[in-house]
Write a protein that holds these residues in place. Structure first.
Motif, PDB file in Angstrom:
ATOM      1  N   PHE A 121      47.353  41.128  43.869  1.00 47.26           N
ATOM      2  CA  PHE A 121      46.141  41.457  43.126  1.00 47.26           C
ATOM      3  C   PHE A 121      45.611  40.192  42.465  1.00 47.26           C
ATOM      4  CE2 PHE A 121      49.463  41.643  39.955  1.00 47.26           C
ATOM      5  CZ  PHE A 121      48.872  41.176  38.788  1.00 47.26           C
ATOM      6  N   TYR A 122      44.364  40.248  42.020  1.00 50.39           N
ATOM      7  CA  TYR A 122      43.771  39.175  41.223  1.00 50.39           C
ATOM      8  C   TYR A 122      43.284  39.762  39.914  1.00 50.39           C
ATOM      9  CZ  TYR A 122      43.611  36.440  45.561  1.00 50.39           C
ATOM     10  OH  TYR A 122      43.937  35.778  46.714  1.00 50.39           O
ATOM     11  N   LEU A 123      43.411  38.986  38.836  1.00 47.67           N
ATOM     12  CA  LEU A 123      42.939  39.401  37.526  1.00 47.67           C
ATOM     13  C   LEU A 123      41.971  38.340  37.016  1.00 47.67           C
ATOM     14  CD1 LEU A 123      43.350  41.614  35.337  1.00 47.67           C
ATOM     15  CD2 LEU A 123      45.025  40.087  34.287  1.00 47.67           C
ATOM     16  N   ALA A 177      47.220  36.881  33.449  1.00 50.76           N
ATOM     17  CA  ALA A 177      46.746  36.614  34.810  1.00 50.76           C
ATOM     18  C   ALA A 177      47.562  35.539  35.530  1.00 50.76           C
ATOM     19  CB  ALA A 177      45.274  36.193  34.763  1.00 50.76           C
ATOM     20  N   LYS A 178      48.519  34.941  34.877  1.00 54.66           N
ATOM     21  CA  LYS A 178      49.271  33.826  35.460  1.00 54.66           C
ATOM     22  C   LYS A 178      49.826  34.191  36.835  1.00 54.66           C
ATOM     23  CE  LYS A 178      52.931  30.507  34.371  1.00 54.66           C
ATOM     24  NZ  LYS A 178      52.078  29.346  34.620  1.00 54.66           N
ATOM     25  N   GLY A 179      49.499  33.367  37.822  1.00 53.65           N
ATOM     26  CA  GLY A 179      49.932  33.602  39.192  1.00 53.65           C
ATOM     27  C   GLY A 179      48.985  34.472  39.990  1.00 53.65           C
ATOM     28  N   HIS A 180      48.026  35.109  39.286  1.00 57.67           N
ATOM     29  CA  HIS A 180      47.081  36.010  39.956  1.00 57.67           C
ATOM     30  C   HIS A 180      45.657  35.721  39.493  1.00 57.67           C
ATOM     31  CE1 HIS A 180      50.613  38.470  41.049  1.00 57.67           C
ATOM     32  NE2 HIS A 180      51.004  38.257  39.810  1.00 57.67           N
ATOM     33  N   ARG A 181      45.412  34.521  39.006  1.00 60.61           N
ATOM     34  CA  ARG A 181      44.175  34.227  38.309  1.00 60.61           C
ATOM     35  C   ARG A 181      42.956  34.158  39.210  1.00 60.61           C
ATOM     36  NH1 ARG A 181      43.746  29.395  36.133  1.00 60.61           N
ATOM     37  NH2 ARG A 181      42.240  30.083  34.595  1.00 60.61           N
ATOM     38  N   SER A 182      41.937  34.851  38.778  1.00 62.57           N
ATOM     39  CA  SER A 182      40.607  34.722  39.368  1.00 62.57           C
ATOM     40  C   SER A 182      39.669  34.333  38.236  1.00 62.57           C
ATOM     41  CB  SER A 182      40.187  36.044  40.006  1.00 62.57           C
ATOM     42  OG  SER A 182      38.917  35.930  40.606  1.00 62.57           O
ATOM     43  N   PRO A 204      45.185  26.256  38.226  1.00 58.82           N
ATOM     44  CA  PRO A 204      43.875  26.539  38.827  1.00 58.82           C
ATOM     45  C   PRO A 204      43.786  27.979  39.307  1.00 58.82           C
ATOM     46  CG  PRO A 204      45.223  25.254  40.343  1.00 58.82           C
ATOM     47  CD  PRO A 204      45.972  25.324  39.041  1.00 58.82           C
ATOM     48  N   PRO A 205      42.608  28.596  39.248  1.00 58.46           N
ATOM     49  CA  PRO A 205      42.452  29.950  39.752  1.00 58.46           C
ATOM     50  C   PRO A 205      42.765  30.028  41.247  1.00 58.46           C
ATOM     51  CG  PRO A 205      40.579  29.322  38.399  1.00 58.46           C
ATOM     52  CD  PRO A 205      41.382  28.080  38.630  1.00 58.46           C
ATOM     53  N   VAL A 206      43.324  31.133  41.669  1.00 59.76           N
ATOM     54  CA  VAL A 206      43.592  31.352  43.085  1.00 59.76           C
ATOM     55  C   VAL A 206      42.312  31.769  43.804  1.00 59.76           C
ATOM     56  CG1 VAL A 206      45.037  32.625  44.728  1.00 59.76           C
ATOM     57  CG2 VAL A 206      45.908  32.118  42.443  1.00 59.76           C
ATOM     58  N   LEU A 207      41.439  32.455  43.066  1.00 58.57           N
ATOM     59  CA  LEU A 207      40.196  32.971  43.647  1.00 58.57           C
ATOM     60  C   LEU A 207      39.057  32.770  42.657  1.00 58.57           C
ATOM     61  CD1 LEU A 207      39.041  34.709  46.093  1.00 58.57           C
ATOM     62  CD2 LEU A 207      39.327  36.675  44.573  1.00 58.57           C
ATOM     63  N   TRP A 208      37.978  32.141  43.139  1.00 58.44           N
ATOM     64  CA  TRP A 208      36.781  31.959  42.315  1.00 58.44           C
ATOM     65  C   TRP A 208      35.785  33.060  42.644  1.00 58.44           C
ATOM     66  CZ3 TRP A 208      36.527  28.251  38.588  1.00 58.44           C
ATOM     67  CH2 TRP A 208      37.438  27.183  38.665  1.00 58.44           C
ATOM     68  N   ILE A 209      35.094  33.568  41.616  1.00 57.46           N
ATOM     69  CA  ILE A 209      34.031  34.547  41.801  1.00 57.46           C
ATOM     70  C   ILE A 209      32.702  33.805  41.738  1.00 57.46           C
ATOM     71  CG2 ILE A 209      33.010  36.705  41.000  1.00 57.46           C
ATOM     72  CD1 ILE A 209      35.931  37.002  41.794  1.00 57.46           C
ATOM     73  N   ALA A 210      31.963  33.810  42.833  1.00 59.39           N
ATOM     74  CA  ALA A 210      30.688  33.088  42.904  1.00 59.39           C
ATOM     75  C   ALA A 210      29.548  34.091  43.009  1.00 59.39           C
ATOM     76  CB  ALA A 210      30.678  32.141  44.105  1.00 59.39           C
TER      77      ALA A 210
END
Length: 300
Positions: free
Chosen positions: A59-61, A83-88, A108-114
């Motif tokens: 999951f991402y948080l 969110a550590k390890g699942h950061r968005s 660094p975030p694993v997933l960026w929301i653009a």
């Protein structure tokens, strides 16, 4: 062939309870990867995150939500730890190689929301190439991300109407029409919601259930079940409306695969009780996520 599904949830109480119950019972595919934008600092949020971590459920948080309880200095710090390890992270300033992390964490975030092209225009191209994005379906954004490591387009296929009664005129709609037509696919959406955020819905005299179902191999559709319209409807109780609505639901799904969400509804119907609006939402989310879990598992 492989498939992944990234449902975007706003962290509402009953959405989280749906995730929690599916994870607890092993009914959520590892290829269904929820993206949670937390609005409330609740026990349910912390319990759901802890359970998904324990179960190994990806999951991402999002650590910088656009609204809600966490928009304080201490709230954001707490969310960064959670969110550590699942950061968005919602991208609101340019990316660069010198500062690939955010102010909330050295990780660094694993997933960026653009969802805006503005910060991408000023971003370092190499940073974009090395990053993964969940992106709004806008040409300007997708053009700027064409060389990135991965882009999942956040779609908005659900039609949200202002009143439940309006769904009687459009009782069935296409959600996805081209599933399974590609060797590999990754999709994201807002489930039985729209991209526009709302804290809560307004009271409505008609009950409505939005339930997804697979039509053939490559189609996902949504059936809108609305409590019957008749001269007595205005004076019927919520319980009476629910029991009448569920008769139609049971008939429609009698020859289709059962889900844990549907079973919640069927149990309430059998017991002759109205489970409450929150449980209706929870059941619909559980049903949709389990349906999508089966679809992605069939395409591995």
């Amino acid at each position: 062939m492989s498939a992944r599904y990234y449902p975007f949830l706003r962290g509402k109480q009953f959405d989280l309870l749906a995730l929690k119950e599916l994870s607890l019972n092993g009914l959520l595919s590892p290829s269904v990867i929820p993206v949670i934008e937390p609005a409330k600092s609740s026990k349910t949020l912390f319990q759901t995150v802890a359970l998904m971590e324990k179960q190994g459920q990806p999951f991402y948080l999002i650590d910088n939500p656009r609204a809600g309880d966490f928009l304080t200095e201490t709230g954001l710090e707490e969310l960064g730890r959670l969110a550590k390890g699942h950061r968005s992270h919602i991208l609101n300033e340019p990316l660069s190689l010198e500062s690939p992390t955010t102010a909330l964490s050295s990780e660094p975030p694993v997933l960026w929301i653009a969802d805006s092209a503005a910060p991408l225009k000023e971003s370092d191209p190499e940073s974009i190439r090395q990053s993964c994005f969940l992106a709004a379906p806008e040409f300007r954004i997708l053009r700027l991300l064409k060389h990135s490591q991965k882009v999942v387009v956040s779609q908005d296929p659900f039609t949200r109407l202002p009143r439940n009664s309006y769904y009687r005129e459009a009782a069935d709609e296409l959600f996805y029409g081209d599933l399974c037509e590609q060797n590999d696919w990754e999709i994201s959406d807002f489930l039985m919601d729209s991209r526009i955020y709302y804290e809560q819905s307004y009271p409505d005299r008609d009950l409505c259930l939005h339930l997804s179902y697979q039509e053939e191999k490559n189609q996902l559709r949504v059936r809108h079940f609305v409590s019957p319209q008749d001269p007595e409807a205005a004076v019927r109780s919520q319980k009476e409306k629910f029991l009448l609505l569920m008769t139609e639901v049971q008939e429609f799904f009698s020859q289709r695969p059962a889900t844990a969400g549907l079973q919640l509804l069927f149990n309430a119907h059998t017991e002759g009780r109205f489970p409450g609006m929150g449980v209706l939402r929870k059941a619909a989310v559980m049903h949709h996520l389990q349906t999508m879990s089966r679809i992605v598992e069939d395409n591995q």
